[in-house]
Design a protein around this motif. Structure first.
Motif, mmCIF file in Angstrom:
data_model
loop_
_atom_site.group_PDB
_atom_site.id
_atom_site.type_symbol
_atom_site.label_atom_id
_atom_site.label_comp_id
_atom_site.label_asym_id
_atom_site.label_seq_id
_atom_site.Cartn_x
_atom_site.Cartn_y
_atom_site.Cartn_z
ATOM 1 N N ALA A 1 0.838 -1.204 0.000
ATOM 2 C CA ALA A 1 0.000 0.000 0.000
ATOM 3 C C ALA A 1 0.872 1.252 0.000
ATOM 4 O O ALA A 1 0.627 2.189 -0.764
ATOM 5 N N LYS A 2 1.894 1.242 0.831
ATOM 6 C CA LYS A 2 2.796 2.396 0.910
ATOM 7 C C LYS A 2 3.537 2.598 -0.406
ATOM 8 O O LYS A 2 3.635 3.727 -0.902
ATOM 9 N N ALA A 3 4.043 1.516 -0.990
ATOM 10 C CA ALA A 3 4.778 1.617 -2.255
ATOM 11 C C ALA A 3 3.873 2.155 -3.361
ATOM 12 O O ALA A 3 4.293 2.989 -4.173
ATOM 13 N N PHE A 4 2.623 1.680 -3.393
ATOM 14 C CA PHE A 4 1.669 2.140 -4.404
ATOM 15 C C PHE A 4 1.426 3.642 -4.268
ATOM 16 O O PHE A 4 1.506 4.388 -5.246
ATOM 17 N N LEU A 5 1.133 4.096 -3.060
ATOM 18 C CA LEU A 5 0.855 5.519 -2.835
ATOM 19 C C LEU A 5 2.091 6.378 -3.084
ATOM 20 O O LEU A 5 1.989 7.462 -3.661
ATOM 21 N N GLN A 6 3.230 5.892 -2.647
ATOM 22 C CA GLN A 6 4.478 6.647 -2.837
ATOM 23 C C GLN A 6 4.740 6.869 -4.323
ATOM 24 O O GLN A 6 5.116 7.971 -4.733
ATOM 25 N N LEU A 7 4.505 5.850 -5.120
ATOM 26 C CA LEU A 7 4.703 5.980 -6.566
ATOM 27 C C LEU A 7 3.692 6.951 -7.174
ATOM 28 O O LEU A 7 4.048 7.776 -8.011
ATOM 29 N N ARG A 8 2.440 6.873 -6.756
ATOM 30 C CA ARG A 8 1.419 7.801 -7.273
ATOM 31 C C ARG A 8 1.809 9.242 -6.965
ATOM 32 O O ARG A 8 1.684 10.131 -7.812
ATOM 33 N N LEU A 9 2.274 9.490 -5.737
ATOM 34 C CA LEU A 9 2.658 10.851 -5.350
ATOM 35 C C LEU A 9 3.938 11.290 -6.057
ATOM 36 O O LEU A 9 4.023 12.426 -6.532
ATOM 37 N N THR A 10 4.916 10.406 -6.148
ATOM 38 C CA THR A 10 6.181 10.739 -6.798
ATOM 39 C C THR A 10 5.983 11.098 -8.264
ATOM 40 O O THR A 10 6.564 12.062 -8.766
ATOM 41 N N LEU A 11 5.151 10.322 -8.946
ATOM 42 C CA LEU A 11 4.903 10.551 -10.371
ATOM 43 C C LEU A 11 3.786 11.564 -10.628
ATOM 44 O O LEU A 11 3.432 11.809 -11.767
ATOM 45 N N ASN A 12 3.248 12.125 -9.553
ATOM 46 C CA ASN A 12 2.154 13.096 -9.647
ATOM 47 C C ASN A 12 0.972 12.516 -10.436
ATOM 48 O O ASN A 12 0.370 13.191 -11.267
ATOM 49 N N GLU A 13 0.669 11.250 -10.174
ATOM 50 C CA GLU A 13 -0.407 10.555 -10.871
ATOM 51 C C GLU A 13 -1.740 10.592 -10.132
ATOM 52 O O GLU A 13 -2.748 10.164 -10.680
ATOM 53 N N SER A 14 -1.725 11.042 -8.902
ATOM 54 C CA SER A 14 -2.987 11.160 -8.175
ATOM 55 C C SER A 14 -2.921 12.336 -7.218
ATOM 56 O O SER A 14 -1.848 12.837 -6.889
ATOM 57 N N ILE A 15 -4.097 12.758 -6.805
ATOM 58 C CA ILE A 15 -4.246 13.835 -5.835
ATOM 59 C C ILE A 15 -4.941 13.222 -4.640
ATOM 60 O O ILE A 15 -6.013 12.612 -4.772
ATOM 61 N N ILE A 16 -4.322 13.357 -3.478
ATOM 62 C CA ILE A 16 -4.871 12.762 -2.264
ATOM 63 C C ILE A 16 -5.171 13.876 -1.271
ATOM 64 O O ILE A 16 -4.309 14.707 -0.982
ATOM 65 N N PHE A 17 -6.399 13.867 -0.779
ATOM 66 C CA PHE A 17 -6.788 14.787 0.282
ATOM 67 C C PHE A 17 -6.999 13.982 1.558
ATOM 68 O O PHE A 17 -7.516 12.864 1.526
ATOM 69 N N LEU A 18 -6.609 14.578 2.663
ATOM 70 C CA LEU A 18 -6.638 13.926 3.960
ATOM 71 C C LEU A 18 -7.500 14.746 4.914
ATOM 72 O O LEU A 18 -7.358 15.966 4.989
ATOM 73 N N ALA A 19 -8.405 14.067 5.617
ATOM 74 C CA ALA A 19 -9.200 14.716 6.663
ATOM 75 C C ALA A 19 -8.488 14.508 7.993
ATOM 76 O O ALA A 19 -8.179 13.368 8.362
ATOM 77 N N VAL A 20 -8.236 15.606 8.685
ATOM 78 C CA VAL A 20 -7.519 15.555 9.954
ATOM 79 C C VAL A 20 -8.373 16.240 11.014
ATOM 80 O O VAL A 20 -8.855 17.360 10.809
#
Length: 146
Positions: A34-53
């Protein structure tokens, strides 16, 4: 509650939520993948993730994938993932995350935001309809590859 755009600084928080989300949909826990998948998406700017805090704790996330409308000659987005922790449901995080998606998409001059959800997911369907989303008239087809 604060809605922020996730960066590598929030990778651990998003990974934990993403792993829970995948388990919610019947997949085995696999934090490393899961971490590797998300890290790659963020590194390659392939997805936008919003976080509720809330109170310093990550309680939900949504992930958008950019696409395009060829007919409209405009950007579009797929709202692929939306998840709120079980103990935070009912606090408005899903609504706040979805509204942030809409705001971001409009700022990007997107033609639309699209998503899919299970027919029996009454809570999600109710939220999306309450926020002005409608089922479209198209027949969606999918072919899965093993």
């Amino acid at each position: 509650m604060e809605i922020i755009r996730a960066t590598m600084n929030e990778l651990e928080d998003v990974t934990a939520l993403f792993n829970d989300y995948r388990q919610f949909y019947g997949h085995e826990s696999d934090v490393g993948s899961a971490k590797a998948f998300l890290q790659l998406r963020l590194t390659l700017n392939e997805s936008i993730i919003f976080l509720a805090v809330q109170d310093g704790k990550a309680i939900g996330f949504t992930q958008l994938y950019p696409t395009f409308s060829s007919v409209a000659l405009q950007r579009a987005f797929i709202l692929n993932d939306l998840y709120v922790t079980e103990d935070a449901r009912g606090l408005g995080a899903g609504k706040a995350l979805t509204e942030k998606v809409f705001q971001y998409s409009q700022q990007q001059h997107a033609r639309y935001v699209t998503l899919q959800t299970a027919p029996d997911n009454a809570n999600a369907r109710g939220l999306y309809e309450k926020l002005g989303m409608k089922q479209d008239e198209y027949c969606n087809y999918v072919k899965y590859f093993d």
